[in-house]
Design an enzyme around this catalytic site. Structure first.
Site, PDB file in Angstrom:
ATOM      1  NE  ARG A   1     -16.506   5.854   1.681  1.00  0.00           N
ATOM      2  CZ  ARG A   1     -16.350   5.212   0.522  1.00  0.00           C
ATOM      3  NH1 ARG A   1     -15.268   4.529   0.276  1.00  0.00           N
ATOM      4  NH2 ARG A   1     -17.266   5.285  -0.407  1.00  0.00           N
TER       5      ARG A   1
ATOM      6  CD  GLU B   1      -2.477   1.878   0.556  1.00  0.00           C
ATOM      7  OE1 GLU B   1      -3.256   1.146  -0.070  1.00  0.00           O
ATOM      8  OE2 GLU B   1      -2.369   3.107   0.336  1.00  0.00           O
ATOM      9  CD  GLN B   2      -0.797   5.628  -3.350  1.00  0.00           C
ATOM     10  OE1 GLN B   2      -0.016   5.735  -4.281  1.00  0.00           O
ATOM     11  NE2 GLN B   2      -1.983   6.196  -3.362  1.00  0.00           N
TER      12      GLN B   2
ATOM     13  CG  ASP C   1     -13.298   2.169  -7.459  1.00  0.00           C
ATOM     14  OD1 ASP C   1     -14.261   1.390  -7.580  1.00  0.00           O
ATOM     15  OD2 ASP C   1     -13.390   3.271  -6.875  1.00  0.00           O
TER      16      ASP C   1
ATOM     17  CE1 TYR D   1     -24.027   5.686   4.934  1.00  0.00           C
ATOM     18  CE2 TYR D   1     -25.251   6.306   2.980  1.00  0.00           C
ATOM     19  CZ  TYR D   1     -24.062   5.964   3.584  1.00  0.00           C
ATOM     20  OH  TYR D   1     -22.917   5.906   2.842  1.00  0.00           O
TER      21      TYR D   1
HETATM   22  C1  FAD Z   1     -19.222   9.395  -2.544  1.00  0.00           C
HETATM   23  C2  FAD Z   1     -19.096   7.936  -2.768  1.00  0.00           C
HETATM   24  C3  FAD Z   1     -19.986   7.088  -2.165  1.00  0.00           C
HETATM   25  C4  FAD Z   1     -19.887   5.690  -2.380  1.00  0.00           C
HETATM   26  N1  FAD Z   1     -20.782   4.888  -1.750  1.00  0.00           N
HETATM   27  C5  FAD Z   1     -20.686   3.542  -1.919  1.00  0.00           C
HETATM   28  C6  FAD Z   1     -21.581   2.674  -1.236  1.00  0.00           C
HETATM   29  O1  FAD Z   1     -22.472   3.134  -0.497  1.00  0.00           O
HETATM   30  N2  FAD Z   1     -21.433   1.324  -1.399  1.00  0.00           N
HETATM   31  C7  FAD Z   1     -20.458   0.788  -2.196  1.00  0.00           C
HETATM   32  O2  FAD Z   1     -20.366  -0.451  -2.305  1.00  0.00           O
HETATM   33  N3  FAD Z   1     -19.592   1.595  -2.858  1.00  0.00           N
HETATM   34  C8  FAD Z   1     -19.678   2.951  -2.736  1.00  0.00           C
HETATM   35  N4  FAD Z   1     -18.798   3.781  -3.380  1.00  0.00           N
HETATM   36  C9  FAD Z   1     -17.737   3.184  -4.223  1.00  0.00           C
HETATM   37  C10 FAD Z   1     -16.556   2.703  -3.380  1.00  0.00           C
HETATM   38  O3  FAD Z   1     -16.129   3.718  -2.507  1.00  0.00           O
HETATM   39  C11 FAD Z   1     -15.396   2.271  -4.257  1.00  0.00           C
HETATM   40  O4  FAD Z   1     -15.869   1.475  -5.320  1.00  0.00           O
HETATM   41  C12 FAD Z   1     -14.401   1.433  -3.434  1.00  0.00           C
HETATM   42  O5  FAD Z   1     -13.952   2.160  -2.316  1.00  0.00           O
HETATM   43  C13 FAD Z   1     -13.230   1.009  -4.301  1.00  0.00           C
HETATM   44  O6  FAD Z   1     -12.330   0.259  -3.525  1.00  0.00           O
HETATM   45  P1  FAD Z   1     -10.929  -0.190  -4.097  1.00  0.00           P
HETATM   46  O7  FAD Z   1     -10.283  -0.937  -2.990  1.00  0.00           O
HETATM   47  O8  FAD Z   1     -11.120  -0.840  -5.418  1.00  0.00           O
HETATM   48  O9  FAD Z   1     -10.141   1.166  -4.416  1.00  0.00           O
HETATM   49  P2  FAD Z   1      -9.636   2.309  -3.421  1.00  0.00           P
HETATM   50  O10 FAD Z   1     -10.537   2.468  -2.269  1.00  0.00           O
HETATM   51  O11 FAD Z   1      -9.388   3.501  -4.270  1.00  0.00           O
HETATM   52  O12 FAD Z   1      -8.260   1.743  -2.857  1.00  0.00           O
HETATM   53  C14 FAD Z   1      -7.093   1.737  -3.633  1.00  0.00           C
HETATM   54  C15 FAD Z   1      -5.898   1.641  -2.692  1.00  0.00           C
HETATM   55  O13 FAD Z   1      -4.713   1.498  -3.487  1.00  0.00           O
HETATM   56  C16 FAD Z   1      -3.716   2.381  -3.021  1.00  0.00           C
HETATM   57  N5  FAD Z   1      -2.834   2.685  -4.160  1.00  0.00           N
HETATM   58  C17 FAD Z   1      -3.088   3.468  -5.240  1.00  0.00           C
HETATM   59  N6  FAD Z   1      -2.056   3.480  -6.083  1.00  0.00           N
HETATM   60  C18 FAD Z   1      -1.100   2.684  -5.536  1.00  0.00           C
HETATM   61  C19 FAD Z   1       0.200   2.289  -5.951  1.00  0.00           C
HETATM   62  N7  FAD Z   1       0.745   2.740  -7.101  1.00  0.00           N
HETATM   63  N8  FAD Z   1       0.919   1.464  -5.160  1.00  0.00           N
HETATM   64  C20 FAD Z   1       0.393   0.991  -3.977  1.00  0.00           C
HETATM   65  N9  FAD Z   1      -0.843   1.348  -3.536  1.00  0.00           N
HETATM   66  C21 FAD Z   1      -1.593   2.170  -4.317  1.00  0.00           C
HETATM   67  C22 FAD Z   1      -4.491   3.593  -2.505  1.00  0.00           C
HETATM   68  O14 FAD Z   1      -3.731   4.344  -1.592  1.00  0.00           O
HETATM   69  C23 FAD Z   1      -5.704   2.903  -1.858  1.00  0.00           C
HETATM   70  O15 FAD Z   1      -5.467   2.547  -0.520  1.00  0.00           O
HETATM   71  C24 FAD Z   1     -18.880   5.159  -3.213  1.00  0.00           C
HETATM   72  C25 FAD Z   1     -17.975   6.021  -3.825  1.00  0.00           C
HETATM   73  C26 FAD Z   1     -18.081   7.394  -3.615  1.00  0.00           C
HETATM   74  C27 FAD Z   1     -17.104   8.310  -4.289  1.00  0.00           C
END
Ligand code: FAD
Length: 397
Positions: free
Chosen positions: A109, A35-36, A293, A215
């Protein structure tokens, strides 16, 4: 002779990366997370965890943590922006548990991330490791980090979010697109709004060019709100000074007094610009794949982005267990997941238009449709909530 388990490097310790790490470790693989950030963090306030996500998390032994930190909203309630009229209202709990074996929950979160992290050994999470490059060597993947560290793993999983460096390494540079949506987000101590008499539920207010969702999170101590508005452009510098309560109130001028009271009761709020990408046709190259994502960012208007990332982790572990060849297992994973997440990406994007209709005939038709169909009701979402991501046969999304 015992076979050495595959070593798997997960890049990114967000909700998606940590859940995948947990799923893979429980499946018997040797997992390390990179993790960065210098510590585990989640930006923003609340998150909905629908039954398809809580069921996966519970199957990983997280029931007690979720029950301790989460809130179980009794209902979901869609309302009209100005007069508060009910457009749809449906029960959530305990119905979700009865129908789908898991509750719908709302959480902070940071609490959710801490619950997931608590089940994974901290010594295998390498903080301060920003991936900068990778190379598939055929029998393994090499990765380099900004701090000079270099690792090799049998499989590498990019769970590094919408700006994914792993995605860029696999498929080339492509900037995410601003969706035209900006959110004001805030948290309000519950005791400041007791006079509103809010039930423990989720409310979603829709109006012309905007909608606002609220909520409870943090065991019911805080009310989370996210108010979405539409704008042509995003320029971070221009916007940073706009994250004030006064700005948020101005953005929701003329909305129902409940909305304005909630916004005004927050100490601070912050701004979040929503970015998007077109669905990818594939996620994997050789022994490297993507998750969450990093491969399928979506508008949060189905509340399913993190839920899909959680499902990805369960599916990935199941495929790597079932298929001996890692590259084949990753192709199977991507084939299983793509139809479902693409459908959700499209539905979530379409909800922006549906939620933000200007008052007029189209809005009236939408309201009539909602009143008739009740599309937010858990029994109308069986295809979404009942899905088992670890089942290895493709089902109709
Ligand atoms: C306002 C809002 C409300 C939302 N509400 C909901 C909801 O109610 N329910 C739901 O299911 N989803 C919801 N979402 C969507 C959800 O937040 C995201 O889909 C989810 O958090 C994505 O998780 P992830 O682990 O894929 O990515 P991220 O949470 O973006 O995590 C990526 C991680 O990788 C790390 N990283 C990045 N680049 C590097 C690198 N080069 N080297 C090492 N580490 C790196 C980052 O620091 C981070 O910790 C919402 C989104 C938003 C914006």
């Amino acid at each position: 002779m015992t076979v050495k388990p595959l070593s798997i490097a997960v890049i990114g310790a967000g909700i998606g990366g940590l859940t995948a790490a947990l799923a893979l470790r429980r499946a018997g693989f040797e997992v390390a997370v990179y993790e960065q950030a210098p510590e585990l963090t989640e930006v923003g306030g609340g998150i909905n965890m629908a039954p398809n996500a809580t069921r996966v998390l519970r199957s990983f032994g997280l029931t007690a943590g979720l029950d301790r930190e989460g809130v179980r909203p009794a209902t979901t309630h869609q309302r009209r922006w100005q007069d508060g009229r009910t457009l749809q209202r449906a029960p959530l709990n305990p119905l979700c548990e009865e129908l789908y074996g898991a509750p719908h929950m709302t959480l902070h979160r940071a609490d959710l991330l801490a619950v997931i992290a608590s089940a994974f050994p901290a010594e295998h999470i390498h903080l301060g490791h920003r991936l900068v490059a990778l190379a598939d060597k055929g029998d393994g993947v090499e990765a380099w980090f900004e701090n000079g560290a270099r690792i090799t793993a049998d499989v590498l999983v990019g769970a590094d979010g919408i700006h994914s460096a792993v995605r860029t390494a696999l498929f080339g540079e492509e900037a995410p697109r601003f969706t035209g949506c900006v959110a004001y987000r805030g948290l309000v101590p519950a005791e400041r709004i007791t006079d509103l008499g809010l039930e423990i539920g989720s409310q979603s207010w829709v109006g012309p060019g905007a909608h606002l969702v609220h909520y409870f999170v943090s065991r019911g101590h805080l009310l989370n709100f996210v108010g979405w508005t539409e704008h042509d452009e995003w320029n971070r510098e221009d916007w940073t000074d706009r994250a004030t309560i006064a700005r948020a109130l101005a953005a929701f001028e003329g909305w129902h007094p409940q909305i304005r009271q909630i916004i005004a009761a927050a100490d601070t709020c912050f701004i979040w610009a929503l970015f998007d990408r077109e669905p990818l046709l594939r996620w994997s190259v050789g022994r490297t794949t993507l998750l969450g994502d990093a491969c399928h960012p979506m508008h949060p208007f189905m509340g399913q982005g993190a839920a899909m990332a959680i499902e990805d982790g369960a599916a990935l572990a199941a495929c790597l267990l079932a298929v001996a060849d890692p590259a084949e297992a990753l192709s199977r994973y991507e084939r299983l997941r793509l139809p479902r997440v693409t459908r959700l990406q499209q539905m979530s994007r379409a909800n922006k238009t549906r939620f933000h209709l200007p008052d007029g005939p189209e809005q009236e038709a939408r309201d009539a449709e909602w009143a008739r169909a009740g599309d937010r009701s858990p029994d109308a979402l069986r295809w979404l909530y009942e899905f088992d991501p670890a089942a290895l046969e493709p089902v109709s999304a």
